[in-house]
Write an enzyme that holds these catalytic residues in place. Structure first.
Site: not given
Ligand code: PLP
Length: 362
Positions: A102, A172, A196
């Site tokens: 990511w 993030d 998540k």
């Molecule tokens: C799942 C995830 C993403 C991607 O998320 P989307 O909403 O599918 O774009 C980005 N960063 C992390 C840490 C993730 O776990």
């Protein structure tokens, strides 16, 4: 009806209480004769929902007044572009710490818009650790430093934020969002996709220090990706994901009712300890991550034998332990044990692993 223990990395388990509440509200939300999916996003009913959601997340994370909370679409992935478009406006340069897929995807996206520098990487050991971030080659001409705080795929987590040498930090937090108290004031931007640890898919929440919300964006930035567009209209510039905002609002209330993020941190630490303690004494299974960097949310493990891994995944599924297969790029297993996973689910998993080990260890 029977519910499984769902160890999916995302979309992931939601609190059963919240699902029941949504079910009870479904046909007739609080006497208005329609569901949240059917009402205008301009209605006073929805206005109450989004305002309460914002108020509650502010309480949970103790968000300072000079931070804006935005409820956006396009997932975390879309913010990979929005961040450089809105923030690479002074020096067109930023630093990225590459701790997994990511972070690397965010870095590659940022390169489209400016000079995105890789400050450190743990790719040499399949991202199984967090690099030393005490003295990185950060320069004061960087507009920000970017991290992925919890690495969903590899199962690592920053236990200490990097020393950014005074440069703004962007994180993030998708897979550790609301898993524990976090000091928002240490970040310029904290953001996460909610699917998540928080709610259903289709919503990303950005918490942005308000001086970063400006008209000075990358030329050609789409109206929708300019944070100021969204901030000026309190996330109601166009139709937002009303349903996901409502569901997150219910989860925020559930978190508040259950002791807030301090209580959640304790519960999550306890669940992770049960699983890691088992892995550390097992002769069949082993964790894949350096101990000091282990994630509380995502726990990858392997047997070292692909066929044995596949057998385990199949038998676990038959026993009601679902979505335990590792990410396709890593293999093995991964148990995601987010806020809504009860301790009983982790205990059942460990019991099942112990039993499997007894039967399969030669
Ligand atoms: C799942 C995830 C993403 C991607 O998320 P989307 O909403 O599918 O774009 C980005 N960063 C992390 C840490 C993730 O776990």
């Amino acid at each position: 009806m029977s519910r499984v223990y769902n160890f999916s990395a995302g979309p992931a388990v939601l609190p059963e209480e919240v699902l029941k509440e949504a079910q009870a509200d479904l046909l007739d939300y609080k006497g208005c004769g329609m569901s949240v999916m059917e009402m205008s996003h301009r209605s006073s009913m929805f206005d109450d929902i989004i305002k309460a959601a914002e108020k509650d997340i502010r309480t949970l994370l103790n968000i300072p007044d000079n931070y804006k909370v935005l409820f956006l679409q396009g997932g975390a992935y879309q913010q990979f572009a929005a961040i450089p478009m809105n923030m690479m406006n002074k020096h067109h340069k930023a630093g990225y710490i590459l701790t997994g897929q990511w972070a690397t995807k965010a870095w590659k996206e940022a390169k489209i818009y400016g000079d995105a520098v890789a400050l450190a990487s743990s790719e040499d050991k399949t991202y199984s650790y967090i690099p030393d971030c005490s003295d990185l080659p950060i320069t004061d001409d960087m507009d920000y430093v970017y991290i992925c705080q919890n690495n969903t795929i590899y199962g690592t987590e920053y236990w200490e934020l990097p020393n950014t040498k005074g440069v703004d930090l962007v994180a993030d937090v998708s897979s550790c969002f609301l898993s524990k108290p976090m000091d928002v004031s240490k970040y310029a931007v904290m953001y996460g996709g909610v699917q998540k640890n928080v709610g259903p898919a289709g919503l990303v929440i950005d918490i942005i220090r308000d001086d970063l919300i400006t008209d000075e964006v990358y030329p050609g930035t789409p109206t929708m990706l300019k944070w100021k567009t969204q901030a000026d209209k309190d996330s109601l510039f166009n139709t937002p994901n009303c349903w996901a905002i409502y569901m997150c609002g219910l989860v925020f209330k559930w978190l508040l009712k259950n002791g807030g993020l301090e209580a959640m941190e304790k519960k999550n630490a306890e669940k992770a300890r049960i699983l890691y303690d088992f892995l550390d004494q097992s002769k069949l299974f082993k964790g894949t991550v350096e101990k000091k960097d282990r994630s509380v949310m995502n726990v990858p493990f392997v047997t070292g034998d692909k066929d044995m891994d596949a057998k385990f995944v199949a038998e676990a599924k038959a026993a009601g332990l679902e979505n335990i297969k590792g990410h396709r790029t890593v293999g093995g297993m991964r148990a995601s044990i987010y806020n809504a996973m009860p301790k009983a689910g982790v205990e059942k998993l460990v019991e099942f692993m112990a039993d499997f080990e007894k039967k399969n260890l030669k």
